[in-house]
Design a protein around this motif. Structure first.
Motif, PDB file in Angstrom:
ATOM      1  N   ILE A 275       6.542  -1.424  -9.359  1.00  0.00           N
ATOM      2  CA  ILE A 275       6.768  -1.256  -7.924  1.00  0.00           C
ATOM      3  C   ILE A 275       6.011  -2.314  -7.124  1.00  0.00           C
ATOM      4  CG2 ILE A 275       4.886   0.296  -7.272  1.00  0.00           C
ATOM      5  CD1 ILE A 275       8.605   0.638  -6.346  1.00  0.00           C
ATOM      6  N   ALA A 276       4.858  -2.773  -7.635  1.00  0.00           N
ATOM      7  CA  ALA A 276       4.125  -3.841  -6.945  1.00  0.00           C
ATOM      8  C   ALA A 276       4.915  -5.149  -6.989  1.00  0.00           C
ATOM      9  CB  ALA A 276       2.749  -4.022  -7.580  1.00  0.00           C
ATOM     10  N   LEU A 277       5.449  -5.503  -8.154  1.00  0.00           N
ATOM     11  CA  LEU A 277       6.243  -6.722  -8.257  1.00  0.00           C
ATOM     12  C   LEU A 277       7.509  -6.631  -7.418  1.00  0.00           C
ATOM     13  CD1 LEU A 277       5.897  -7.490 -12.079  1.00  0.00           C
ATOM     14  CD2 LEU A 277       4.870  -8.754 -10.176  1.00  0.00           C
ATOM     15  N   MET A 278       8.169  -5.478  -7.422  1.00  0.00           N
ATOM     16  CA  MET A 278       9.375  -5.321  -6.619  1.00  0.00           C
ATOM     17  C   MET A 278       9.067  -5.402  -5.128  1.00  0.00           C
ATOM     18  SD  MET A 278      12.114  -2.720  -8.351  1.00  0.00           S
ATOM     19  CE  MET A 278      11.136  -1.249  -8.200  1.00  0.00           C
TER      20      MET A 278
ATOM     21  N   GLY B  13       2.112   6.373  -7.030  1.00  0.00           N
ATOM     22  CA  GLY B  13       0.931   7.026  -7.588  1.00  0.00           C
ATOM     23  C   GLY B  13       0.934   8.526  -7.371  1.00  0.00           C
ATOM     24  N   VAL B  14       1.303   8.963  -6.165  1.00  0.00           N
ATOM     25  CA  VAL B  14       1.319  10.401  -5.878  1.00  0.00           C
ATOM     26  C   VAL B  14       2.410  11.101  -6.673  1.00  0.00           C
ATOM     27  CG1 VAL B  14       1.731  12.116  -4.074  1.00  0.00           C
ATOM     28  CG2 VAL B  14       0.273  10.146  -3.601  1.00  0.00           C
ATOM     29  N   THR B  15       3.598  10.513  -6.720  1.00  0.00           N
ATOM     30  CA  THR B  15       4.690  11.153  -7.465  1.00  0.00           C
ATOM     31  C   THR B  15       4.392  11.198  -8.965  1.00  0.00           C
ATOM     32  OG1 THR B  15       5.816   8.999  -7.488  1.00  0.00           O
ATOM     33  CG2 THR B  15       6.448  10.565  -5.770  1.00  0.00           C
ATOM     34  N   ASP B  16       3.780  10.139  -9.520  1.00  0.00           N
ATOM     35  CA  ASP B  16       3.413  10.176 -10.938  1.00  0.00           C
ATOM     36  C   ASP B  16       2.351  11.242 -11.211  1.00  0.00           C
ATOM     37  OD1 ASP B  16       5.198   8.218 -11.453  1.00  0.00           O
ATOM     38  OD2 ASP B  16       3.739   6.609 -11.757  1.00  0.00           O
ATOM     39  N   TYR B  17       1.434  11.417 -10.260  1.00  0.00           N
ATOM     40  CA  TYR B  17       0.417  12.460 -10.427  1.00  0.00           C
ATOM     41  C   TYR B  17       1.057  13.849 -10.398  1.00  0.00           C
ATOM     42  CZ  TYR B  17      -3.452  15.580  -9.272  1.00  0.00           C
ATOM     43  OH  TYR B  17      -4.345  16.623  -9.261  1.00  0.00           O
TER      44      TYR B  17
ATOM     45  N   MET C  89       3.306   5.200 -18.706  1.00  0.00           N
ATOM     46  CA  MET C  89       4.306   5.222 -17.638  1.00  0.00           C
ATOM     47  C   MET C  89       3.660   5.034 -16.273  1.00  0.00           C
ATOM     48  SD  MET C  89       7.291   5.232 -18.724  1.00  0.00           S
ATOM     49  CE  MET C  89       7.882   5.290 -17.041  1.00  0.00           C
ATOM     50  N   PHE C  90       2.426   5.480 -16.121  1.00  0.00           N
ATOM     51  CA  PHE C  90       1.751   5.287 -14.840  1.00  0.00           C
ATOM     52  C   PHE C  90       1.539   3.802 -14.573  1.00  0.00           C
ATOM     53  CE2 PHE C  90      -2.133   4.707 -12.378  1.00  0.00           C
ATOM     54  CZ  PHE C  90      -1.841   5.452 -11.242  1.00  0.00           C
ATOM     55  N   TYR C  91       1.034   3.068 -15.556  1.00  0.00           N
ATOM     56  CA  TYR C  91       0.792   1.638 -15.367  1.00  0.00           C
ATOM     57  C   TYR C  91       2.107   0.872 -15.220  1.00  0.00           C
ATOM     58  CZ  TYR C  91      -4.125   2.391 -16.464  1.00  0.00           C
ATOM     59  OH  TYR C  91      -5.437   2.810 -16.429  1.00  0.00           O
TER      60      TYR C  91
ATOM     61  N   ALA D  94       0.823  -1.209   0.000  1.00  0.00           N
ATOM     62  CA  ALA D  94       0.000   0.000   0.000  1.00  0.00           C
ATOM     63  C   ALA D  94       0.853   1.254   0.000  1.00  0.00           C
ATOM     64  CB  ALA D  94      -0.922  -0.013   1.224  1.00  0.00           C
ATOM     65  N   LEU D  95       1.939   1.250   0.785  1.00  0.00           N
ATOM     66  CA  LEU D  95       2.845   2.402   0.805  1.00  0.00           C
ATOM     67  C   LEU D  95       3.521   2.591  -0.548  1.00  0.00           C
ATOM     68  CD1 LEU D  95       4.373   4.627   2.387  1.00  0.00           C
ATOM     69  CD2 LEU D  95       6.046   2.873   3.000  1.00  0.00           C
ATOM     70  N   ALA D  96       3.957   1.502  -1.159  1.00  0.00           N
ATOM     71  CA  ALA D  96       4.651   1.598  -2.452  1.00  0.00           C
ATOM     72  C   ALA D  96       3.740   2.176  -3.525  1.00  0.00           C
ATOM     73  CB  ALA D  96       5.158   0.219  -2.859  1.00  0.00           C
ATOM     74  N   ILE D  97       2.521   1.676  -3.613  1.00  0.00           N
ATOM     75  CA  ILE D  97       1.588   2.179  -4.633  1.00  0.00           C
ATOM     76  C   ILE D  97       1.230   3.635  -4.361  1.00  0.00           C
ATOM     77  CG2 ILE D  97      -0.725   1.887  -5.586  1.00  0.00           C
ATOM     78  CD1 ILE D  97      -0.435  -1.100  -5.169  1.00  0.00           C
ATOM     79  N   ALA D  98       1.108   3.996  -3.076  1.00  0.00           N
ATOM     80  CA  ALA D  98       0.799   5.385  -2.744  1.00  0.00           C
ATOM     81  C   ALA D  98       1.939   6.313  -3.146  1.00  0.00           C
ATOM     82  CB  ALA D  98       0.510   5.514  -1.250  1.00  0.00           C
ATOM     83  N   ILE D  99       3.177   5.916  -2.859  1.00  0.00           N
ATOM     84  CA  ILE D  99       4.324   6.763  -3.210  1.00  0.00           C
ATOM     85  C   ILE D  99       4.409   6.960  -4.719  1.00  0.00           C
ATOM     86  CG2 ILE D  99       6.835   6.857  -3.260  1.00  0.00           C
ATOM     87  CD1 ILE D  99       6.884   5.593  -0.540  1.00  0.00           C
TER      88      ILE D  99
END
Length: 582
Positions: free
Chosen positions: A476-479, A456-460, A468-470, A449-454
């Motif tokens: 980051i989810a796989l990593m 997602g917010v930085t890409d926004y 690039m967003f996907y 959850a933290l990884a996707i939030a970081i």
């Protein structure tokens, strides 16, 4: 008449003269057991110790070389700038020393609690005929060594770079040592005094929890304040209204009332040929005065605080609660065993203040991270579509390092924290697989959850393209899964069952290997995805067709690498735990 047999003679009793002086061991004698223990661990013939020292030595030399190389290049450039070069070098040194002072103060506050009140040798030392001042000096020296050795190691390449860049000569190491010694003493005395005062107010076991929260809050505040100051402005003089404003900022002391500023002035004064004897005099006299005040406070309050330190902290056991309610509703489909294992991991995490309190510092670091991304100059003249989308891709490297550090701190120690209770778990009919997977999911889901939030917010904030967003979110989810699996695996292969402090476990040899493997994984994923990402961006920029084979192969290999890095370490960890005797 025959002589009286020896058996009939009264036993010889040693005479205790009331005026005879009691044995009073010197200060170094009090530290001798610590030294012998450390030496015995060093020379012990443990299997693989030589290889561990070789790896640690190599990594340490690389770390020193990196710090020295970066600082030497900066200082060489500063020295070539007339008038303000020395001011820039002094300002940089002041900021570094200010960070050292903050770290030393927080570290000493925590370390003093263990060395002065919770150490195992205190039961004998306090009851022994030892002078109070020597006991204070021995424990203070132990606190200084335990809390300052890492700062001292980082300071060596830093002062070496300054000495070589400004040609300090062969006397400069002696000058730097004479300046750093009082800088180590002052935070140690202040930290010990703060701990002594808190122990006299709260029980020592509860004081540890309070100090952990205070230290994390203070560290978070320091990091956030340092970032809001925005020291990078010093590298851009054009951002000031005039050259006079820029020079005024350089001449203004960073912290005029702190030892770091006195060390900075004395160091730069010696290197520039204008010794600042006043700063050195103030530094040493302050250290001596603080030592005297700390010793007096120790004499007045230590015995009362030590007596309170023997009291145990109160614990309350509550039945039910929010955690049990959520467990009964959300985890019910997974069965009773898996539900209770997950709830056990969550309870253990929140019961240890040193664990959950660091979430505050983590939140501050995430805010600073997002803050830095927000102020990247990615708009305006000369900024192309290619550059705007490449930066978010490279941002995955930094996000991966952040996640690896968090996994090393919270997931890696999971098996080691079981300690002696691992025998109880192995003696039960429970499968080891259930225990290991419970630790994996409890650590991975919040990290995911933290990884996707970081990302997602930085890409926004960077306003990246949909492609690039996907790519960023999927990568980051796989990593995250891979880094978590490696953390569980390495933590099980290299356990530290004898360590009760979770913060010390990631600094072990196994933690070092995990971080090296994490860096390798992050680099491998980025290299495998670099070609398809570059091909897609080039096709978009130059209106060319997209090569699907290249993208399938690149992203497929990256995904396979992450899956393998997730499952293989967990499988090895399962075999390792199953080999443990019941």
């Amino acid at each position: 008449m025959s002589a009286t047999p020896d058996v009939m003679r009264p036993p010889v009793v040693a005479r205790h003269d009331a005026e005879a002086p009691l044995p009073d061991p010197p200060l170094l004698h009090l530290l001798l057991p610590k030294w012998l223990t450390a030496r015995a661990r060093t020379v012990a013939g443990e299997k693989g110790r030589g290889a561990r020292f070789a790896v640690l030595g190599f990594v340490g030399l690389m770390f020193w070389a990196f710090i020295f190389g970066v600082l030497y290049r900066l200082l060489t450039y500063f020295r070539g700038v007339e008038e303000i070069g020395a001011l820039l070098a002094g300002k940089l040194l002041g900021l570094l020393l200010l960070g050292f002072t903050s770290i030393l103060l927080l570290s000493n506050v925590i370390t003093a609690l263990s060395s002065f009140f919770l150490a195992k040798d205190l039961d004998m030392l306090v009851a022994a005929p030892v002078d109070w001042l020597r006991l204070y000096g021995a424990k203070l020296l132990e606190t200084i060594i335990a809390s300052s050795w890492m700062v001292a190691l980082v300071a060596i390449p830093m002062f070496t770079a300054y000495g070589i860049a400004y040609r300090g000569g062969w006397l400069f190491p002696l000058v730097a040592t004479a300046l750093m010694l009082p800088m180590f003493v002052i935070p140690a005395v202040i930290g010990s005094a703060v701990t002594l005062t808190l122990v006299n107010v709260f029980p020592a076991r509860r004081t540890r929890d309070i100090l952990s929260v205070i230290a994390v809050l203070a560290a978070g505040g320091i990091v956030l304040l340092f970032r809001l100051i925005r020291p990078e402005r010093l590298a851009r003089p054009e951002g000031f209204r005039s050259l006079l404003d820029f020079i005024a900022v350089l001449r203004t002391p960073t912290s005029p009332l702190l030892p770091s500023e006195w060390v900075q002035k004395a160091t730069m004064g010696y290197l520039t040929g204008e010794p600042d004897w006043l700063s050195m005099y103030v530094l040493w006299t302050t250290a001596l005065a603080v030592f005297v005040l700390g010793a007096m406070l120790h004499r007045w309050l230590y015995h009362t605080g030590f007596s309170k330190a023997q009291e145990s902290a109160q614990r309350w056991v509550k039945k039910g609660g929010l955690l049990s309610t959520l467990g009964d509703t959300m985890l019910k489909p997974f069965g009773i065993l898996r539900r209770e294992l997950v709830l056990k991991e969550i309870r253990l995490f929140f019961r240890d203040t040193t664990q959950w309190s660091q979430l505050i510092l983590l939140a501050v670091l995430v805010v600073v991270y997002v803050y830095n991304i927000k102020f990247l100059p990615l708009s305006g003249e000369g900024i192309t579509f290619f550059l705007v989308n490449v930066v978010p891709f490279l941002n995955l490297v930094l996000a991966g390092f952040v996640l690896a550090s968090i996994a090393a701190r919270f997931i890696f120690p999971g098996v080691s924290l079981e300690g002696r209770t691992l025998w109880l778990l192995r003696s039960s009919p429970m499968a080891v697989r259930d225990l290991l997977w419970a630790k994996f999911w409890v650590g991975t889901l919040p990290l995911l959850a933290l990884a996707i939030a970081i990302v997602g917010v930085t890409d926004y904030l960077l306003q990246v393209s949909e492609f690039m967003f996907y790519v960023s979110v999927g990568t980051i989810a796989l990593m995250t899964f891979a880094l978590s699996g490696m953390a569980i695996g390495f933590g099980t292969i290299f356990p530290q069952f004898e360590t009760e402090n979770a913060a010390q476990i990631p600094t072990s040899f196994g933690g070092l290997l995990y971080m090296m493997a994490s860096v390798t994984l992050i680099g491998g994923v980025i290299v495998l995805e670099a070609r398809p990402v570059y091909g897609y961006l080039a096709a978009q920029a130059f209106q060319q067709p997209i090569e699907p084979t290249e993208m399938i192969v690149g992203f497929g290999l990256a995904a396979a690498l992450c899956v393998a890095a997730t499952l293989i370490p967990i499988r090895v960890a399962l075999k390792r735990l199953e080999a443990v005797e019941r």
